[in-house]
Scaffold this motif. Structure first.
Motif, PDB file in Angstrom:
ATOM      1  N   LEU A  93       0.837  -1.207   0.000  1.00 22.22           N
ATOM      2  CA  LEU A  93       0.000   0.000   0.000  1.00 22.22           C
ATOM      3  C   LEU A  93       0.869   1.255   0.000  1.00 22.22           C
ATOM      4  N   TYR A  94       1.847   1.267   0.895  1.00 23.81           N
ATOM      5  CA  TYR A  94       2.736   2.428   0.996  1.00 23.81           C
ATOM      6  C   TYR A  94       3.512   2.632  -0.310  1.00 23.81           C
ATOM      7  N   SER A  95       4.072   1.555  -0.843  1.00 22.33           N
ATOM      8  CA  SER A  95       4.920   1.666  -2.040  1.00 22.33           C
ATOM      9  C   SER A  95       4.135   2.091  -3.271  1.00 22.33           C
ATOM     10  N   VAL A  96       2.928   1.562  -3.430  1.00 24.66           N
ATOM     11  CA  VAL A  96       2.113   1.955  -4.586  1.00 24.66           C
ATOM     12  C   VAL A  96       1.729   3.427  -4.477  1.00 24.66           C
ATOM     13  N   TRP A  97       1.358   3.886  -3.288  1.00 25.79           N
ATOM     14  CA  TRP A  97       1.013   5.294  -3.101  1.00 25.79           C
ATOM     15  C   TRP A  97       2.245   6.182  -3.335  1.00 25.79           C
ATOM     16  N   GLU A  98       3.383   5.743  -2.816  1.00 26.84           N
ATOM     17  CA  GLU A  98       4.621   6.491  -3.018  1.00 26.84           C
ATOM     18  C   GLU A  98       4.980   6.550  -4.504  1.00 26.84           C
ATOM     19  N   GLU A  99       4.836   5.433  -5.207  1.00 29.38           N
ATOM     20  CA  GLU A  99       5.133   5.405  -6.640  1.00 29.38           C
ATOM     21  C   GLU A  99       4.199   6.326  -7.408  1.00 29.38           C
ATOM     22  N   ARG A 100       2.939   6.324  -7.056  1.00 31.13           N
ATOM     23  CA  ARG A 100       1.955   7.227  -7.667  1.00 31.13           C
ATOM     24  C   ARG A 100       2.393   8.673  -7.487  1.00 31.13           C
ATOM     25  N   ASN A 101       2.822   9.018  -6.279  1.00 29.35           N
ATOM     26  CA  ASN A 101       3.258  10.385  -5.994  1.00 29.35           C
ATOM     27  C   ASN A 101       4.550  10.747  -6.719  1.00 29.35           C
ATOM     28  N   HIS A 102       5.481   9.813  -6.807  1.00 33.76           N
ATOM     29  CA  HIS A 102       6.723  10.076  -7.551  1.00 33.76           C
ATOM     30  C   HIS A 102       6.424  10.357  -9.015  1.00 33.76           C
TER      31      HIS A 102
END
Length: 149
Positions: A93-102
């Motif tokens: 969850l954290y990584s997908v959200w972080e990737e979306r933001n990047h």
């Protein structure tokens, strides 16, 4: 935030009146909502499939509610596999959200494999607090898949 559907996904921002495009920043094939971003998006599905396969679990993502109910029903044990699944789910969850933001704000992106490796690293670091796992026939492949040796 994810479970309560309180992340500022594009569909929520549009509902609040912002004039923005509503396209998923990961796959650009659908509108961005919590359900799409973490379950329906082909990028997130691929990440989740690799994580589940690494845990020796066969489960096909269908929708957020089914996934959440499956997690509630199956993550009650204290086995190594369940610990890894819990950590991997929150890491995913954290990584997908972080990737979306990047991708949205920094114009940089990582591959599915890079994201999975990042999740595996976080899981290994968090599991190191528990000491070395007991290696038996059941856990051997799991430990190999997650680099716990």
């Amino acid at each position: 935030m994810v479970i309560l559907d309180r992340l500022p996904t594009k569909d929520r921002l549009v509902r609040f009146g912002l004039a923005i495009d509503n396209v998923c920043g990961l796959c650009a094939s659908s509108s961005e909502s919590r359900d799409h971003l973490f379950v329906e998006c082909c990028f997130a599905k691929e990440v989740w499939d690799i994580v589940l396969t690494s845990c020796g679990v066969c489960y096909t993502l269908t929708n957020w509610e089914d996934l959440f109910n499956w997690l509630i029903a199956n993550l009650k044990d204290k086995s190594l596999r369940i610990r890894i699944l819990r950590l991997a789910w929150t890491g995913m969850l954290y990584s997908v959200w972080e990737e979306r933001n990047h991708r949205l704000f920094r114009r940089s992106s990582r591959s599915v494999d890079a994201l999975v490796n990042s999740i595996k690293l976080v899981v290994r670091v968090k599991l190191s607090r528990y000491g070395k796992p007991r290696i038996d026939d059941v856990n051997r492949q799991l430990c190999l898949n997650w680099g716990l040796f």
